[in-house]
Scaffold this active site. Structure first.
Site, short mmCIF file in Angstrom:
data_model
loop_
_atom_site.label_atom_id
_atom_site.label_comp_id
_atom_site.label_asym_id
_atom_site.label_seq_id
_atom_site.Cartn_x
_atom_site.Cartn_y
_atom_site.Cartn_z
N GLU A 25 0.84 -1.20 0.00
CA GLU A 25 0.00 0.00 0.00
C GLU A 25 0.87 1.24 0.00
O GLU A 25 1.58 1.52 0.96
CB GLU A 25 -0.93 0.02 1.21
CG GLU A 25 -1.79 1.29 1.24
CD GLU A 25 -2.70 1.35 2.45
OE1 GLU A 25 -2.71 0.37 3.21
OE2 GLU A 25 -3.38 2.37 2.62
N LYS A 53 -8.73 -14.78 15.39
CA LYS A 53 -8.90 -14.40 13.98
C LYS A 53 -10.34 -14.03 13.62
O LYS A 53 -10.75 -14.17 12.47
CB LYS A 53 -8.41 -15.51 13.05
CG LYS A 53 -6.95 -15.89 13.21
CD LYS A 53 -6.56 -16.99 12.23
CE LYS A 53 -5.09 -17.35 12.37
NZ LYS A 53 -4.80 -18.07 13.62
N ASP A 80 1.53 -14.18 12.37
CA ASP A 80 0.35 -14.69 11.67
C ASP A 80 -0.46 -13.49 11.20
O ASP A 80 -1.11 -12.82 12.00
CB ASP A 80 -0.46 -15.57 12.62
CG ASP A 80 -1.59 -16.30 11.90
OD1 ASP A 80 -2.12 -17.26 12.47
OD2 ASP A 80 -1.94 -15.91 10.77
#
EC number: 1.1.1.34
Length: 883
Positions: free
Chosen positions: A554, A686, A762
């Site tokens: 980005e 998550k 992660d």
């Protein structure tokens, strides 16, 4: 409305280049040959004696004319030098030559068609060259060359025409009207020169609107060669061109002045040509006889030619004055310099700036002809290679491609560099491999032979064994006893099944230690994904400076975060503390009835039950220590949330293992208890969850900083009042209206994910780790300073295990001084990394909120974060503030 019309015109011209080019050339030829039908064969100096005013040419006039010609040639030369700076000399050079040629031919044709006198061409030529302006053509070419693909060329040309067309039209109109004033002077030479000037401007405008965009579109359409997934002629991204044109946009006041001036000049021309001329003619007192005599004297008289026509033209071409020789010599000298000498310099400069190191060329080598040797020998070669030799080989790999393997000698080399020099012992251990694949039964016997194995098979034979199910595809790395060779074979097998066989050519796989990946990070490996890694800093945190690595695609993110780090540094740095440390796992168990589930919950909530479970929990690991149990009942389901410190590891695997032991002990107390899943989404991992936001998970961190008012004004280009106002209405009220859970921030996930990827975390855990509340307040004696704090209750992070074992990720952790397990206190490195993440998030929040408050966000992302356009060297907002 006007821009829309020019856009439609540009789209049409770029979409039909052949038609436009052929039509333009045809129109030019028709206009050139149209006067042939009149039957006028008059050629002054050959078959006609054309009277003209004989005037002595002063030496000063010759000097001035020579200087003017030289200046015109130098002007054209520098115009083409500016085109060279675009990085695509040939495409723009050819297009520029087409423009100049077509403009000159069109000017000559128009004047010839209008039956004007051409004797002033020699004097008017320098002024014609000086009126050629390739800046607009160059700008339009930039739009075309900023395309990422052939399909975008037409759209970008249309956009460029919409932006440049109205301005160029107004400028051409003003130039024609201004130069046209000279045609009313009454001075013959000046009138001729001004007439040529007007024709030149019109011809340039005609070529720019039709011939030039069609040529650019056609040339780029025929250029199919690509490099690194993009056209080889691509210069930059589309946003850079938009930004440049936005910065160079004419002042509206100037445009209005030009329009008013144009209207005034139109009135001047109308008055002079249609009102003044009749009156002036009426005032003349010349008799008809005198007029007739004067006209007879000026009429050309036919004479017999003294030489053939071709000889006449040849003599006119050969006969040259001194000033013409000087002008021609300068033009030839500059042309030779531009074509030959500057070409070499440009190619050398671009090769130094942009060396094309393509792994594709290296990988084109046939895998069947690759040969291997024992893994022990491979290690010996790499260990015995000195650092200097390695550097030399890498340099050679950049300069020249690898030769194709023509011999089936077993010589397996890891890496993209040139083959390393093997020792005599290594060469003696090589063995020959057959060029043709052997029968399947023989290959199976070689594979099962303990003294041989897969290294005695060619790649084609290994593939046949995989297809016959004698070798599992997922075991290629272990069966080949060389992980890289297993990856190479898997890539070849996969390429045959893909829609485009060359799809994997740009995905690298060499120069990577796959032994660290096997069984830990990834399966069925076909390569690795290079991601740009930037650095933000220095970040002054707890009186210590850090250079923070961020892996992201980005644009503007790293630069914006870097600006925030600078503001924090100038404010005296950030302070941070770890509030809590505990990874969680929340299994779900089922009891026969809801009352049984409530009974188990009550036992777990008691001190006795907690002690029993804690003893079982702590006995399994030397790091995991149960800190808390949180339980809830839903029907006959019981959800138990185990929370424990996990040292420097993120701890998901560790706590999952000890949770199983604790559940086994719980089943001993309650035999009717049935474990449904070791993870019942009560952790929660998550996924967005209020329990992580409220109770915390992983590391709970808070950081703060005070930014002086001067830094807010000069670095962040905003004010404390504006920042506080935007923070309240955006991060607080806006997030509340959206029903956000833990999202009371501007873009914490951006920074968290970039650091996670760089440091081997992660990446999916950014969901919970990005929970953050950003608070901004006015502080200081005059309440002009800014107080900012970020609180992140659930940063799931570690410095050992998983992706932190890979060398590139370890390098990023070493940049921060937190690689591996702490030798002082277990968990110290992971907690330190969590504080760095939180403080970097605060820097990113500070910069983005300032950009929003100042209205700079859209402009900065137009420059740095437009995928279709992947800008360079332009003063974007974020880089400007970070400098």
């Amino acid at each position: 409305m006007l821009s829309r019309l020019f856009r439609m015109h540009g789209q049409f011209v770029a979409s039909h280049p052949w038609e436009v080019i052929v039509g333009t050339v045809t129109l030019t030829i028709c206009m050139m040959s149209m006067n042939m039908f009149t039957g006028n064969d008059k050629i002054c100096g050959w078959n006609y004696a054309c009277p003209k005013f004989e005037e002595d040419v002063l030496s000063s006039d010759i000097i001035i004319l020579t200087i003017t010609r030289c200046i015109a040639i130098l002007y054209i030369y520098f115009q083409f030098q500016n085109l060279r700076q675009l990085g695509s000399k040939y495409i723009l050079g050819i297009a520029g030559l087409f423009t100049i040629f077509s403009s000159f031919v069109f000017s000559t044709v128009v004047i010839h068609f209008l039956d004007k006198e051409l004797t002033g061409l020699n004097e008017a030529l320098p002024f014609f060259l000086l009126l050629i302006d390739l800046s607009k053509a160059s700008a339009l070419a930039k739009f075309a060359l900023s395309s990422n693909s052939q399909d975008e060329v037409r759209d970008n040309i249309a956009r460029g025409m919409a932006i440049l067309g109205p301005t160029f039209t107004l400028e051409a109109l003003v130039e024609c009207l201004v130069i046209g004033v000279g045609t009313m002077s009454g001075v013959r030479q000046l009138e001729i020169m001004c007439c040529f000037g007007c024709m030149s401007v019109l011809a340039n405008y005609f070529a720019f609107m039709t011939f030039f965009p069609a040529c650019v579109s056609l040339v780029l359409e025929l250029s199919r060669e690509s490099r690194e997934g993009r056209p080889i002629w691509q210069l930059s991204q589309f946003a850079s061109v938009l930004e440049e044109e936005e910065d160079n946009k004419p002042n509206p006041v100037t445009q209005r002045v030009k329009m008013i001036m144009s209207l005034g000049l139109v009135l001047v021309h109308a008055h002079s040509r249609w009102i003044s001329e009749p009156s002036s003619q009426n005032s003349t007192s010349i008799s008809d006889h005198e007029v007739t005599t004067m006209l007879d004297d000026m009429m050309p008289k036919r004479v017999e030619p003294s030489m053939p026509l071709w000889q006449f033209y040849l003599s006119r071409m050969v006969t040259m004055d001194v000033e013409q020789i000087i002008t021609l010599g300068l033009a030839l000298l500059l042309a030779v310099k531009y074509i030959f000498f500057e070409q070499t310099e440009t190619e050398s400069t671009f090769s130094m700036k942009n060396p094309i190191i393509s792994p594709v060329a290296v990988q084109k080598k046939q895998i069947e002809s690759c040969c291997r040797r024992e893994p022990e020998q491979e290690k010996t070669v790499h260990v015995s290679t000195t650092e200097e030799a390695s550097s030399k080989e890498e340099t050679e790999a950049v300069i020249k491609p690898l030769p194709l393997e023509t011999s089936p000698k077993a010589k397996f080399i890891v890496g993209d560099s040139s083959p390393l020099e093997l020792s005599p012992e290594d060469k003696n251990t090589m063995f020959d491999l057959p060029e043709e694949p052997r029968p399947l039964d023989e290959c199976v016997r070689i594979l099962k032979n303990p003294d041989k194995g897969a290294q005695y098979l060619t790649d084609a034979e290994v593939i046949s064994l995989v297809n016959a199910k004698h070798i599992p595809a997922y075991k290629l790395e272990t069966m080949m006893e060389s992980p890289r060779e297993g990856v190479a074979i898997r890539r070849q097998m996969l390429s045959d099944k893909l829609p485009q066989r060359s799809a994997l050519q740009s995905l690298p796989y060499k120069n990577y230690n796959y032994s660290l990946v096997m069984g830990a990070c990834c399966e069925n490996v076909i390569g690795y994904m290079p991601i740009p890694v930037g650095v933000a800093g220095p970040l002054l945190l707890n009186n210590k400076e850090y250079q923070v690595p961020m892996a992201t695609t980005e644009g503007c993110l790293v630069a914006s975060t870097n600006r925030g780090c600078r503001a924090i540094m100038l404010g005296g740095g950030a302070k941070s503390r770890v509030l809590a440390d505990g990874m969680t796992r929340g299994p779900v168990v089922r009891l026969p009835t809801a009352c049984d589930a409530a009974e188990v919950k009550a036992w777990l909530d008691s001190a006795e039950g907690f002690k029993v479970i804690k003893d079982a929990f702590d006995s399994t690991s030397r790091f995991a220590r149960l800190g808390r149990l949180q339980n809830c009942v839903a029907g006959r389901n019981l959800y138990i949330r185990f929370q424990s410190k996990t040292g420097d590891a993120m701890g998901m695997n560790m706590i999952s293992k000890v949770t199983e032991q604790a559940l086994a002990r719980l089943q001993e107390e309650f035999p009717d208890l049935h474990v449904l899943a070791v993870s019942g989404n009560y952790c929660t991992d998550k996924k967005p969850a209020a329990i992580n936001w409220i109770e915390g998970r992983g590391k709970s961190v808070v950081c703060e900083a005070i930014i002086p008012a001067k830094v807010v004004r000069e670095v962040l280009k905003s004010s404390t009042e504006a920042l506080v106002e935007v923070n309240i209405n955006k991060n607080f009220i806006g997030s509340a209206m959206a029903g956000s859970i833990g999202g009371y921030n501007a873009h914490a996930a951006n920074i968290v994910t970039a650091i996670y990827i760089a440091c081997g975390q992660d990446a999916a855990q950014n969901v919970g780790s990005s929970n953050c509340i950003t608070i901004m307040e006015a502080t200081g004696p005059t309440y002009e300073d800014l107080y900012i704090s970020c609180t992140m209750p659930s940063i799931e992070i570690g410095t050992v295990g998983g992706g932190t074992n890979l060398a590139p990720q370890q390098a990023c952790l070493q940049m921060l001084g937190v690689q591996g397990a702490s030798t002082e206190t277990p968990g110290k490195n992971a907690c330190q990394l969590a504080q760095i993440v939180c403080s970097t998030v605060m820097a990113g929040e500070l910069s983005l909120m300032a950009a929003l408050a100042a209205g700079h966000l859209v402009k900065s992302h137009m420059v740095h974060n437009r995928s279709k356009i992947n800008l360079q060297d332009l003063p974007g907002t974020c880089t400007k503030k970070a400098a």
